[in-house]
Enzyme design. Structure first.
Site, PDB file in Angstrom:
ATOM      1  N   TYR A  72     -14.767  -3.911   8.527  1.00  0.00           N
ATOM      2  CA  TYR A  72     -13.459  -3.256   8.689  1.00  0.00           C
ATOM      3  C   TYR A  72     -12.852  -3.617  10.054  1.00  0.00           C
ATOM      4  O   TYR A  72     -11.679  -3.987  10.156  1.00  0.00           O
ATOM      5  CB  TYR A  72     -13.613  -1.734   8.539  1.00  0.00           C
ATOM      6  CG  TYR A  72     -12.301  -0.995   8.619  1.00  0.00           C
ATOM      7  CD1 TYR A  72     -11.349  -1.093   7.599  1.00  0.00           C
ATOM      8  CD2 TYR A  72     -11.996  -0.191   9.720  1.00  0.00           C
ATOM      9  CE1 TYR A  72     -10.134  -0.413   7.686  1.00  0.00           C
ATOM     10  CE2 TYR A  72     -10.782   0.490   9.801  1.00  0.00           C
ATOM     11  CZ  TYR A  72      -9.859   0.375   8.783  1.00  0.00           C
ATOM     12  OH  TYR A  72      -8.653   1.038   8.863  1.00  0.00           O
ATOM     13  N   ILE A  84      -0.344   6.603   4.403  1.00  0.00           N
ATOM     14  CA  ILE A  84       0.724   6.217   5.328  1.00  0.00           C
ATOM     15  C   ILE A  84       1.846   5.463   4.593  1.00  0.00           C
ATOM     16  O   ILE A  84       3.030   5.702   4.833  1.00  0.00           O
ATOM     17  CB  ILE A  84       0.150   5.347   6.478  1.00  0.00           C
ATOM     18  CG1 ILE A  84      -0.926   6.126   7.249  1.00  0.00           C
ATOM     19  CG2 ILE A  84       1.258   4.885   7.409  1.00  0.00           C
ATOM     20  CD1 ILE A  84      -1.765   5.275   8.194  1.00  0.00           C
ATOM     21  N   GLY A  85       1.459   4.571   3.677  1.00  0.00           N
ATOM     22  CA  GLY A  85       2.451   3.776   2.940  1.00  0.00           C
ATOM     23  C   GLY A  85       3.364   4.654   2.104  1.00  0.00           C
ATOM     24  O   GLY A  85       4.573   4.449   2.044  1.00  0.00           O
ATOM     25  N   GLY A 111       0.835  -1.208   0.000  1.00  0.00           N
ATOM     26  CA  GLY A 111       0.000   0.000   0.000  1.00  0.00           C
ATOM     27  C   GLY A 111       0.863   1.248   0.000  1.00  0.00           C
ATOM     28  O   GLY A 111       0.582   2.219   0.706  1.00  0.00           O
ATOM     29  N   ALA A 112       1.903   1.230  -0.838  1.00  0.00           N
ATOM     30  CA  ALA A 112       2.884   2.325  -0.816  1.00  0.00           C
ATOM     31  C   ALA A 112       2.474   3.507  -1.688  1.00  0.00           C
ATOM     32  O   ALA A 112       3.175   4.513  -1.706  1.00  0.00           O
ATOM     33  CB  ALA A 112       4.245   1.795  -1.265  1.00  0.00           C
TER      34      ALA A 112
HETATM   35  N1  LIG Z   1      -6.248   6.655   7.952  1.00  0.00           N
HETATM   36  C1  LIG Z   1      -6.610   6.269   9.153  1.00  0.00           C
HETATM   37  O1  LIG Z   1      -7.208   7.046   9.930  1.00  0.00           O
HETATM   38  C2  LIG Z   1      -6.269   4.888   9.619  1.00  0.00           C
HETATM   39  C3  LIG Z   1      -6.603   4.537  10.957  1.00  0.00           C
HETATM   40  C4  LIG Z   1      -6.282   3.273  11.419  1.00  0.00           C
HETATM   41  C5  LIG Z   1      -5.670   2.372  10.557  1.00  0.00           C
HETATM   42  N2  LIG Z   1      -5.381   2.720   9.263  1.00  0.00           N
HETATM   43  C6  LIG Z   1      -4.741   1.713   8.414  1.00  0.00           C
HETATM   44  O2  LIG Z   1      -3.601   2.285   7.782  1.00  0.00           O
HETATM   45  C7  LIG Z   1      -3.297   1.537   6.600  1.00  0.00           C
HETATM   46  C8  LIG Z   1      -2.962   2.508   5.485  1.00  0.00           C
HETATM   47  O3  LIG Z   1      -4.133   3.214   5.108  1.00  0.00           O
HETATM   48  P1  LIG Z   1      -4.151   4.774   4.744  1.00  0.00           P
HETATM   49  O4  LIG Z   1      -4.907   5.448   5.832  1.00  0.00           O
HETATM   50  O5  LIG Z   1      -2.799   5.225   4.388  1.00  0.00           O
HETATM   51  O6  LIG Z   1      -5.143   4.748   3.469  1.00  0.00           O
HETATM   52  P2  LIG Z   1      -4.900   5.060   1.915  1.00  0.00           P
HETATM   53  O7  LIG Z   1      -4.385   6.450   1.742  1.00  0.00           O
HETATM   54  O8  LIG Z   1      -6.188   4.729   1.248  1.00  0.00           O
HETATM   55  O9  LIG Z   1      -3.778   4.017   1.500  1.00  0.00           O
HETATM   56  C9  LIG Z   1      -4.053   2.638   1.418  1.00  0.00           C
HETATM   57  C10 LIG Z   1      -3.058   1.964   0.515  1.00  0.00           C
HETATM   58  O10 LIG Z   1      -3.417   0.584   0.381  1.00  0.00           O
HETATM   59  C11 LIG Z   1      -3.540   0.281  -1.005  1.00  0.00           C
HETATM   60  N3  LIG Z   1      -4.509  -0.775  -1.282  1.00  0.00           N
HETATM   61  C12 LIG Z   1      -5.816  -0.796  -0.995  1.00  0.00           C
HETATM   62  N4  LIG Z   1      -6.371  -1.920  -1.479  1.00  0.00           N
HETATM   63  C13 LIG Z   1      -5.382  -2.610  -2.091  1.00  0.00           C
HETATM   64  C14 LIG Z   1      -5.329  -3.826  -2.803  1.00  0.00           C
HETATM   65  N5  LIG Z   1      -6.398  -4.586  -3.010  1.00  0.00           N
HETATM   66  N6  LIG Z   1      -4.143  -4.228  -3.309  1.00  0.00           N
HETATM   67  C15 LIG Z   1      -3.035  -3.470  -3.139  1.00  0.00           C
HETATM   68  N7  LIG Z   1      -3.018  -2.307  -2.486  1.00  0.00           N
HETATM   69  C16 LIG Z   1      -4.189  -1.884  -1.983  1.00  0.00           C
HETATM   70  C17 LIG Z   1      -3.996   1.588  -1.633  1.00  0.00           C
HETATM   71  O11 LIG Z   1      -3.842   1.558  -3.031  1.00  0.00           O
HETATM   72  P3  LIG Z   1      -4.820   2.459  -3.978  1.00  0.00           P
HETATM   73  O12 LIG Z   1      -4.363   3.866  -3.774  1.00  0.00           O
HETATM   74  O13 LIG Z   1      -4.586   1.906  -5.329  1.00  0.00           O
HETATM   75  O14 LIG Z   1      -6.204   2.229  -3.478  1.00  0.00           O
HETATM   76  C18 LIG Z   1      -3.071   2.554  -0.910  1.00  0.00           C
HETATM   77  O15 LIG Z   1      -1.788   2.510  -1.454  1.00  0.00           O
HETATM   78  C19 LIG Z   1      -4.516   0.653   6.340  1.00  0.00           C
HETATM   79  O16 LIG Z   1      -4.216  -0.681   6.733  1.00  0.00           O
HETATM   80  C20 LIG Z   1      -5.593   1.232   7.243  1.00  0.00           C
HETATM   81  O17 LIG Z   1      -6.533   0.243   7.634  1.00  0.00           O
HETATM   82  C21 LIG Z   1      -5.664   3.957   8.798  1.00  0.00           C
END
Ligand SMILES: NC(=O)c1ccc[n+]([C@@H]2O[C@H](COP(=O)([O-])OP(=O)(O)OC[C@H]3O[C@@H](n4cnc5c(N)ncnc54)[C@H](OP(=O)(O)O)[C@@H]3O)[C@@H](O)[C@H]2O)c1
Length: 303
Positions: A169, A20-21, A15-16
């Site tokens: 979720y 966060i990634g 998820g880079a």
């Molecule tokens: N943001 C928050 O408040 C929060 C809170 C608690 C936990 N988290 C956790 O933090 C982690 C990172 O999320 P984020 O907040 O940075 O969200 P984000 O900006 O939506 O980033 C998520 C990343 O995961 C990738 N991804 C999603 N589905 C995928 C798939 N089927 N195959 C490959 N890559 C996939 C996305 O790719 P695309 O861009 O192509 O979709 C994106 O690179 C997640 O595990 C989330 O559950 C986030």
């Protein structure tokens, strides 16, 4: 950590391409290392690689395109990584998504569970021998405080009829934490540690696929509590877990802002962990053909 030892490390981040990634990739790229960036958007991934290379000539970054919700894709990704790299020092299981409506993957699995948990389960277990090959390896799995929302005996496979976006979720994030703990137990005595992390409320694209209103609601929830942080801040905490000398050998914890904290009672239930593990083995079709590392992966259903 010296620049030289950093450059020797192979760091895999799922998820880079966003949130966060992406911030993790930029942060670790600046430190200068061998970065393996996983995502499903080739164009965005390649742009990120160019950005990292322009920031740091020491970084060797590569982008690998894979949909983590697709088991065949994950198998191909793992094969490619194993061919390309001798070992993996750090694996950050970060990719994640939430879905407002029930969706099924081509493998017939509910999409939140498949993306957030099963894809990472399969990738991690397929990379076991490469992690064990490292002098010291760390697996970090990104969970969430949303796991506290699950009560009772978890029913991992939600159906169209039982689907609830919050539960789906929360279940997937509970699975992330249970997986991190179970890995730590199974890898006791090896050079590999496993921890989970709650990044907090982070301003990212999470949930944007469901439309503007649910996405803004998510951000407003944390912003109104004064708890919304940037992706860079969240990534800073995870970089600490990945690199800090003081965390050498530390395993089986759930971190929030660089400190171990308590996760839910359910997440610590060994019987539930065993059941989730067996189910994950079955659904991913992983078996003794894995080779030497099967000893760490095989289900332990007995008493
Ligand atoms: N943001 C928050 O408040 C929060 C809170 C608690 C936990 N988290 C956790 O933090 C982690 C990172 O999320 P984020 O907040 O940075 O969200 P984000 O900006 O939506 O980033 C998520 C990343 O995961 C990738 N991804 C999603 N589905 C995928 C798939 N089927 N195959 C490959 N890559 C996939 C996305 O790719 P695309 O861009 O192509 O979709 C994106 O690179 C997640 O595990 C989330 O559950 C986030």
């Amino acid at each position: 950590m010296t620049q030289e030892s950093m450059e020797e490390k192979t760091i895999v981040i799922t998820g880079a391409t966003s949130g966060i990634g992406r911030a993790l990739a930029l942060g670790l790229g600046r430190a200068g290392t061998n970065l393996v960036l996983v995502g499903r958007n080739e164009r965005v991934g390649q742009r990120l690689v160019r950005q990292i290379r322009s920031h740091s000539s020491a970084s060797r970054a590569g982008f690998f395109c894979a949909d983590l919700s697709n088991l065949k894709d994950v198998r191909s990704l793992a094969s490619e990584l194993k061919e390309r790299y001798k070992r993996v020092e750090i694996l950050i299981n970060n990719a994640g998504a939430r879905f407002n409506h029930f969706e099924e993957t081509s493998d017939g699995i509910e999409r939140t569970f498949a993306t957030n948990h099963l894809g990472h389960f399969l990738l991690t277990t397929l990379l076991f021998d490469h992690l064990l090959e490292a002098r010291a390896a760390r697996i970090i799995t990104v969970g969430s405080g949303a796991h506290f929302g699950v009560s009772g005996t978890p029913s991992w496979s939600l159906t169209r009829a039982t689907y609830d976006r919050k539960i789906a979720y929360g279940l997937s994030k509970l699975a992330n934490i249970i997986f991190a703990y179970e890995l730590a137990r199974r890898l006791t005595g090896t050079s590999v540690t496993s921890n989970a992390v709650d990044p907090g409320g982070v301003a990212t694209n999470l949930g944007r696929n469901n439309g503007w209103i649910p996405w803004l609601r998510h951000l407003a929830f944390y912003a109104l509590k004064g708890q919304l942080i940037t992706a860079r801040q969240a990534a800073g905490h995870i970089v600490f877990l990945a690199l800090a000398e003081e965390l050498k050998g530390v395993t089986g914890h759930y971190f929030f802002e660089r400190k171990p904290v308590m996760s839910s009672r359910l997440s610590q239930d060994i019987a539930i962990a065993r059941e989730l593990w067996s189910m994950s083995v079955k659904l991913t079709g992983i078996d003794a053909s894995l080779g030497k590392s099967w000893e760490y992966v095989q289900p332990q259903d007995g008493p």
